[in-house]
Scaffold this motif. Sequence first.
Motif, PDB file in Angstrom:
ATOM      1  N   GLY A  94       7.876 -13.301  -5.828  1.00 56.90           N
ATOM      2  CA  GLY A  94       6.803 -13.116  -4.858  1.00 56.90           C
ATOM      3  C   GLY A  94       7.029 -11.890  -3.999  1.00 56.90           C
ATOM      4  N   VAL A  95       8.265 -11.688  -3.558  1.00 58.67           N
ATOM      5  CA  VAL A  95       8.578 -10.521  -2.731  1.00 58.67           C
ATOM      6  C   VAL A  95       8.404  -9.240  -3.537  1.00 58.67           C
ATOM      7  CG1 VAL A  95      10.399  -9.355  -1.428  1.00 58.67           C
ATOM      8  CG2 VAL A  95      10.116 -11.839  -1.232  1.00 58.67           C
ATOM      9  N   ALA A  96       8.847  -9.250  -4.792  1.00 60.22           N
ATOM     10  CA  ALA A  96       8.666  -8.069  -5.640  1.00 60.22           C
ATOM     11  C   ALA A  96       7.183  -7.782  -5.862  1.00 60.22           C
ATOM     12  CB  ALA A  96       9.376  -8.279  -6.979  1.00 60.22           C
ATOM     13  N   ALA A  97       6.392  -8.847  -6.023  1.00 63.38           N
ATOM     14  CA  ALA A  97       4.957  -8.667  -6.252  1.00 63.38           C
ATOM     15  C   ALA A  97       4.268  -8.081  -5.027  1.00 63.38           C
ATOM     16  CB  ALA A  97       4.323 -10.006  -6.628  1.00 63.38           C
ATOM     17  N   VAL A  98       4.662  -8.543  -3.837  1.00 64.52           N
ATOM     18  CA  VAL A  98       4.003  -8.022  -2.639  1.00 64.52           C
ATOM     19  C   VAL A  98       4.420  -6.578  -2.377  1.00 64.52           C
ATOM     20  CG1 VAL A  98       5.607  -8.611  -0.740  1.00 64.52           C
ATOM     21  CG2 VAL A  98       3.145  -8.812  -0.399  1.00 64.52           C
ATOM     22  N   ARG A  99       5.648  -6.229  -2.724  1.00 65.67           N
ATOM     23  CA  ARG A  99       6.072  -4.830  -2.606  1.00 65.67           C
ATOM     24  C   ARG A  99       5.240  -3.937  -3.532  1.00 65.67           C
ATOM     25  NH1 ARG A  99      10.550  -2.989  -0.223  1.00 65.67           N
ATOM     26  NH2 ARG A  99      11.956  -4.472   0.801  1.00 65.67           N
ATOM     27  N   ALA A 100       5.056  -4.398  -4.757  1.00 55.89           N
ATOM     28  CA  ALA A 100       4.277  -3.610  -5.715  1.00 55.89           C
ATOM     29  C   ALA A 100       2.825  -3.473  -5.257  1.00 55.89           C
ATOM     30  CB  ALA A 100       4.346  -4.263  -7.096  1.00 55.89           C
ATOM     31  N   LEU A 101       2.267  -4.562  -4.736  1.00 56.23           N
ATOM     32  CA  LEU A 101       0.892  -4.520  -4.234  1.00 56.23           C
ATOM     33  C   LEU A 101       0.771  -3.539  -3.071  1.00 56.23           C
ATOM     34  CD1 LEU A 101      -2.017  -5.609  -4.119  1.00 56.23           C
ATOM     35  CD2 LEU A 101      -1.162  -7.477  -2.677  1.00 56.23           C
ATOM     36  N   ALA A 102       1.741  -3.566  -2.165  1.00 59.26           N
ATOM     37  CA  ALA A 102       1.714  -2.654  -1.017  1.00 59.26           C
ATOM     38  C   ALA A 102       1.824  -1.202  -1.464  1.00 59.26           C
ATOM     39  CB  ALA A 102       2.839  -3.008  -0.047  1.00 59.26           C
ATOM     40  N   GLU A 103       2.661  -0.938  -2.443  1.00 57.14           N
ATOM     41  CA  GLU A 103       2.800   0.433  -2.953  1.00 57.14           C
ATOM     42  C   GLU A 103       1.489   0.912  -3.568  1.00 57.14           C
ATOM     43  OE1 GLU A 103       5.140   2.591  -2.702  1.00 57.14           O
ATOM     44  OE2 GLU A 103       7.069   1.585  -2.401  1.00 57.14           O
ATOM     45  N   ARG A 104       0.823   0.040  -4.320  1.00 52.39           N
ATOM     46  CA  ARG A 104      -0.466   0.426  -4.918  1.00 52.39           C
ATOM     47  C   ARG A 104      -1.514   0.661  -3.831  1.00 52.39           C
ATOM     48  NH1 ARG A 104       0.820  -3.845  -8.425  1.00 52.39           N
ATOM     49  NH2 ARG A 104      -0.761  -5.194  -7.471  1.00 52.39           N
ATOM     50  N   THR A 105      -1.510  -0.198  -2.822  1.00 55.57           N
ATOM     51  CA  THR A 105      -2.465  -0.034  -1.723  1.00 55.57           C
ATOM     52  C   THR A 105      -2.221   1.273  -0.984  1.00 55.57           C
ATOM     53  OG1 THR A 105      -2.627  -2.433  -1.448  1.00 55.57           O
ATOM     54  CG2 THR A 105      -3.317  -1.070   0.417  1.00 55.57           C
ATOM     55  N   ALA A 106      -0.960   1.580  -0.729  1.00 56.64           N
ATOM     56  CA  ALA A 106      -0.619   2.808  -0.011  1.00 56.64           C
ATOM     57  C   ALA A 106      -1.028   4.047  -0.794  1.00 56.64           C
ATOM     58  CB  ALA A 106       0.878   2.839   0.282  1.00 56.64           C
ATOM     59  N   ALA A 107      -0.938   3.974  -2.116  1.00 55.16           N
ATOM     60  CA  ALA A 107      -1.271   5.139  -2.942  1.00 55.16           C
ATOM     61  C   ALA A 107      -2.729   5.551  -2.788  1.00 55.16           C
ATOM     62  CB  ALA A 107      -0.963   4.840  -4.408  1.00 55.16           C
ATOM     63  N   GLY A 108      -3.582   4.601  -2.424  1.00 55.58           N
ATOM     64  CA  GLY A 108      -4.994   4.910  -2.238  1.00 55.58           C
ATOM     65  C   GLY A 108      -5.399   5.018  -0.784  1.00 55.58           C
ATOM     66  N   SER A 109      -4.433   5.226   0.103  1.00 51.41           N
ATOM     67  CA  SER A 109      -4.728   5.288   1.538  1.00 51.41           C
ATOM     68  C   SER A 109      -3.789   6.288   2.199  1.00 51.41           C
ATOM     69  CB  SER A 109      -4.549   3.904   2.167  1.00 51.41           C
ATOM     70  OG  SER A 109      -3.169   3.547   2.197  1.00 51.41           O
ATOM     71  N   HIS A 110      -3.817   6.317   3.532  1.00 46.96           N
ATOM     72  CA  HIS A 110      -2.926   7.196   4.289  1.00 46.96           C
ATOM     73  C   HIS A 110      -1.603   6.519   4.628  1.00 46.96           C
ATOM     74  CE1 HIS A 110      -5.926  10.322   4.728  1.00 46.96           C
ATOM     75  NE2 HIS A 110      -6.803   9.440   5.178  1.00 46.96           N
ATOM     76  N   ASN A 111      -1.390   5.310   4.137  1.00 44.89           N
ATOM     77  CA  ASN A 111      -0.158   4.596   4.447  1.00 44.89           C
ATOM     78  C   ASN A 111       1.028   5.183   3.687  1.00 44.89           C
ATOM     79  OD1 ASN A 111      -0.823   2.150   6.202  1.00 44.89           O
ATOM     80  ND2 ASN A 111      -2.382   1.993   4.599  1.00 44.89           N
ATOM     81  N   PHE A 112       2.203   5.084   4.298  1.00 43.38           N
ATOM     82  CA  PHE A 112       3.447   5.500   3.663  1.00 43.38           C
ATOM     83  C   PHE A 112       3.958   4.321   2.845  1.00 43.38           C
ATOM     84  CE2 PHE A 112       8.202   6.188   4.304  1.00 43.38           C
ATOM     85  CZ  PHE A 112       8.302   7.102   3.258  1.00 43.38           C
ATOM     86  N   GLY A 113       3.988   4.488   1.519  1.00 41.74           N
ATOM     87  CA  GLY A 113       4.275   3.387   0.615  1.00 41.74           C
ATOM     88  C   GLY A 113       5.545   2.612   0.903  1.00 41.74           C
ATOM     89  N   PRO A 114       6.692   3.270   1.061  1.00 39.97           N
ATOM     90  CA  PRO A 114       7.925   2.512   1.319  1.00 39.97           C
ATOM     91  C   PRO A 114       7.857   1.671   2.592  1.00 39.97           C
ATOM     92  CG  PRO A 114       8.454   4.719   0.571  1.00 39.97           C
ATOM     93  CD  PRO A 114       6.970   4.691   0.789  1.00 39.97           C
ATOM     94  N   PHE A 115       7.239   2.219   3.648  1.00 41.54           N
ATOM     95  CA  PHE A 115       7.139   1.430   4.878  1.00 41.54           C
ATOM     96  C   PHE A 115       6.215   0.236   4.683  1.00 41.54           C
ATOM     97  CE2 PHE A 115       4.779   0.289   8.702  1.00 41.54           C
ATOM     98  CZ  PHE A 115       5.818  -0.117   9.519  1.00 41.54           C
ATOM     99  N   LEU A 116       5.059   0.457   4.048  1.00 37.83           N
ATOM    100  CA  LEU A 116       4.116  -0.645   3.854  1.00 37.83           C
ATOM    101  C   LEU A 116       4.736  -1.729   2.976  1.00 37.83           C
ATOM    102  CD1 LEU A 116       1.185  -1.307   4.712  1.00 37.83           C
ATOM    103  CD2 LEU A 116       0.469  -0.573   2.441  1.00 37.83           C
ATOM    104  N   ALA A 117       5.488  -1.324   1.961  1.00 40.97           N
ATOM    105  CA  ALA A 117       6.145  -2.304   1.094  1.00 40.97           C
ATOM    106  C   ALA A 117       7.186  -3.103   1.867  1.00 40.97           C
ATOM    107  CB  ALA A 117       6.788  -1.590  -0.093  1.00 40.97           C
ATOM    108  N   ASP A 118       7.947  -2.425   2.716  1.00 39.30           N
ATOM    109  CA  ASP A 118       8.957  -3.110   3.527  1.00 39.30           C
ATOM    110  C   ASP A 118       8.306  -4.096   4.493  1.00 39.30           C
ATOM    111  OD1 ASP A 118      11.790  -3.219   4.831  1.00 39.30           O
ATOM    112  OD2 ASP A 118      10.454  -2.692   6.497  1.00 39.30           O
ATOM    113  N   LEU A 119       7.234  -3.663   5.157  1.00 36.40           N
ATOM    114  CA  LEU A 119       6.544  -4.531   6.110  1.00 36.40           C
ATOM    115  C   LEU A 119       5.943  -5.744   5.406  1.00 36.40           C
ATOM    116  CD1 LEU A 119       5.542  -4.936   9.045  1.00 36.40           C
ATOM    117  CD2 LEU A 119       3.504  -3.617   8.419  1.00 36.40           C
TER     118      LEU A 119
END
Length: 346
Positions: free
Chosen positions: A91-116
């Motif tokens: 589950g944690v790996a899945a949410v990290r991957a989802l956050a990285e994909r979301t960040a790629a299409g936005s102004h978010n910084f992927g590693p931070f969004l995945a960590d949060l």
Amino acid sequence: MAPVAALAHWWDGPPRRQVSHLSGVVPDLLAVALDPLPAAAPAVVSFRPALPGSPGDQVHDVLRELDRAAVALFPAWLPGAEALDGSSALGVAAVRALAERTAAGSHNFGPFLADLAARALSGVSGTTFPAEVRAAGLARVIAAAYGRDHLVVIAELPGDAGPAAERALVHAAEWLVHHADVTVWLAGAPLRSVDRVRSVRLTLPPAIATLPVPPVRPAAGARVTYPPRSGVPRADSPAEQALERALAGCDWAHGRHWNHDYDPDPLGRRYRLDLYWPAERLVVEVDGDEHRGVTQFADDHRRDVHLQLHGNHVLRFTNEDVLADVRLVVHNIRQLLEQRRKGSSR
């Protein structure tokens, strides 16, 4: 003299992405005016600082509290994460991957969004990202949780803030504007020791401006408060969360709406109802400490009268009522709900 904001929306008066001092407006009035959060307004959080403290202390405090808010608001800012399980590594790996994909299409910084996202899902605290990265990322996700593209931070100026504390708060506010790309409103006590901050006089709606105004509060422990989201209990209210857990297993409690926007008069004022059964016109309010203040108390009385004139019945409980004996609260709600249903079926 402070310039008067004469715009379509009163909240557009202070310039965006700057620090402004709101002349003659106390945080209690702003809290009522922004509840419910108007559709055209930015996302808004309120920060009460702890004193004394250096600019660095204030930045540390506000980032810690914004982090708590972002975690509590999860998964509203990460669509698709609702069904993920934080108790498993998958589950944690899945949410990290989802956050990285979301960040790629936005102004978010992927590693931070995945960590949060991973911390919010798993309940693990602590992060190693620098303050500048955290500030920008937290501002974006909190705004996104409300479907907004910008965040305003209302920073309360305590009545006992001396010159050094005042300067520290202004420095911290300027740092936040620069690194988080937010707007900061200073409200509460007059700004006496810093003259570089623009003062703006807001014209609040008459129904708000005529409420009694409390004295400016002294400093207390640092904390951030944020608006509830429609359809769910408040993320920062253990009492609302406990009441929903108790109601979730009750078949008779169907039809309820949490933090429901109620608009009885298109030309009048909208209200946010903590818990509402629209078919039965039953309103249940769960009141925290803020409802003991003179502004909120007067507004509660005024709105209860208005709600009753529109055919609603209002039940009020304190947080302490719910947390001390939620079964009694549920029993009282059920009694009145059944009375309303019997009355409407005649």
